[in-house]
Design a protein around this motif. Structure first.
Motif, PDB file in Angstrom:
ATOM      1  N   TRP A  44      -9.834  -7.549   2.988  1.00  0.00           N
ATOM      2  CA  TRP A  44      -9.937  -6.347   4.237  1.00  0.00           C
ATOM      3  C   TRP A  44     -10.446  -7.402   5.510  1.00  0.00           C
ATOM      4  O   TRP A  44      -9.899  -7.202   6.542  1.00  0.00           O
ATOM      5  CB  TRP A  44     -10.815  -5.545   4.026  1.00  0.00           C
ATOM      6  N   PHE A  55      -4.641  -6.297   9.927  1.00  0.00           N
ATOM      7  CA  PHE A  55      -5.441  -5.373   9.821  1.00  0.00           C
ATOM      8  C   PHE A  55      -4.975  -4.033   9.636  1.00  0.00           C
ATOM      9  O   PHE A  55      -5.448  -3.094   8.872  1.00  0.00           O
ATOM     10  CB  PHE A  55      -6.473  -5.538  10.904  1.00  0.00           C
ATOM     11  N   GLN A  59      -5.887  -1.617   6.428  1.00  0.00           N
ATOM     12  CA  GLN A  59      -6.804  -0.354   6.724  1.00  0.00           C
ATOM     13  C   GLN A  59      -5.957   0.620   6.029  1.00  0.00           C
ATOM     14  O   GLN A  59      -6.517   1.804   5.474  1.00  0.00           O
ATOM     15  CB  GLN A  59      -6.823  -0.185   8.295  1.00  0.00           C
ATOM     16  N   SER A  60      -4.499   0.662   6.226  1.00  0.00           N
ATOM     17  CA  SER A  60      -3.805   1.535   5.762  1.00  0.00           C
ATOM     18  C   SER A  60      -3.845   1.849   4.041  1.00  0.00           C
ATOM     19  O   SER A  60      -4.016   3.076   3.649  1.00  0.00           O
ATOM     20  CB  SER A  60      -2.426   1.699   5.985  1.00  0.00           C
ATOM     21  N   GLY A  63      -7.541   3.065   3.384  1.00  0.00           N
ATOM     22  CA  GLY A  63      -7.590   4.530   3.671  1.00  0.00           C
ATOM     23  C   GLY A  63      -6.839   5.526   2.748  1.00  0.00           C
ATOM     24  O   GLY A  63      -7.000   6.477   2.808  1.00  0.00           O
TER      25      GLY A  63
END
Length: 128
Positions: A44, A55, A59-60, A63
């Motif tokens: 990350w 990023f 992030q996907s 998340g």
């Protein structure tokens, strides 16, 4: 009695795990989980340094349902290892070796782990 008929020691079919042995095994397992989970954190951070597209991809994943389960497991491991580490520090200075104290501190570690995890994730869901 032949050597082939001897039971294992302790025999796994009759051995009942004790709180102390389970917590000891979990301490080792959470240490490994923290090491592996840190790879996700490094990914990350590296993605954040690599630019907006990288990023966004990181992030996907983080998340996603799989990413959130991994983060939840990592946070449980972190809080457990932290609380049990404090327990071990008390033992290092000679405190808490009496059997009732060992069980009391063991259950305290379990309860504190649950409380810290619920508090952290509860705040993460409530705060923007």
């Amino acid at each position: 009695m032949s050597l082939q008929n001897r039971p294992l020691s302790p025999h796994l079919q009759v051995y009942r795990p004790q709180l102390t042995s389970v917590l000891s095994i979990l301490h080792r397992a959470t240490g490994v989980a923290l090491g592996l989970g840190t790879l996700l954190l490094v990914y990350w951070l590296a993605a954040a340094a690599a630019g907006p597209e990288a990023f966004a991809g990181a992030q996907s994943f983080v998340g996603s349902p799989v990413g959130l389960i991994l983060l939840f497991g990592w946070s449980v491991a972190l809080f457990y290892h932290l609380c049990n580490g404090v327990r071990h520090l008390a033992w290092d200075v000679g405190l808490g070796f009496e059997l009732p104290s060992v069980y009391r501190s063991g259950w305290t570690v379990v309860i504190a782990t649950a409380a810290l995890t619920v508090l952290t994730w509860g705040l993460a869901l409530v705060l923007p």
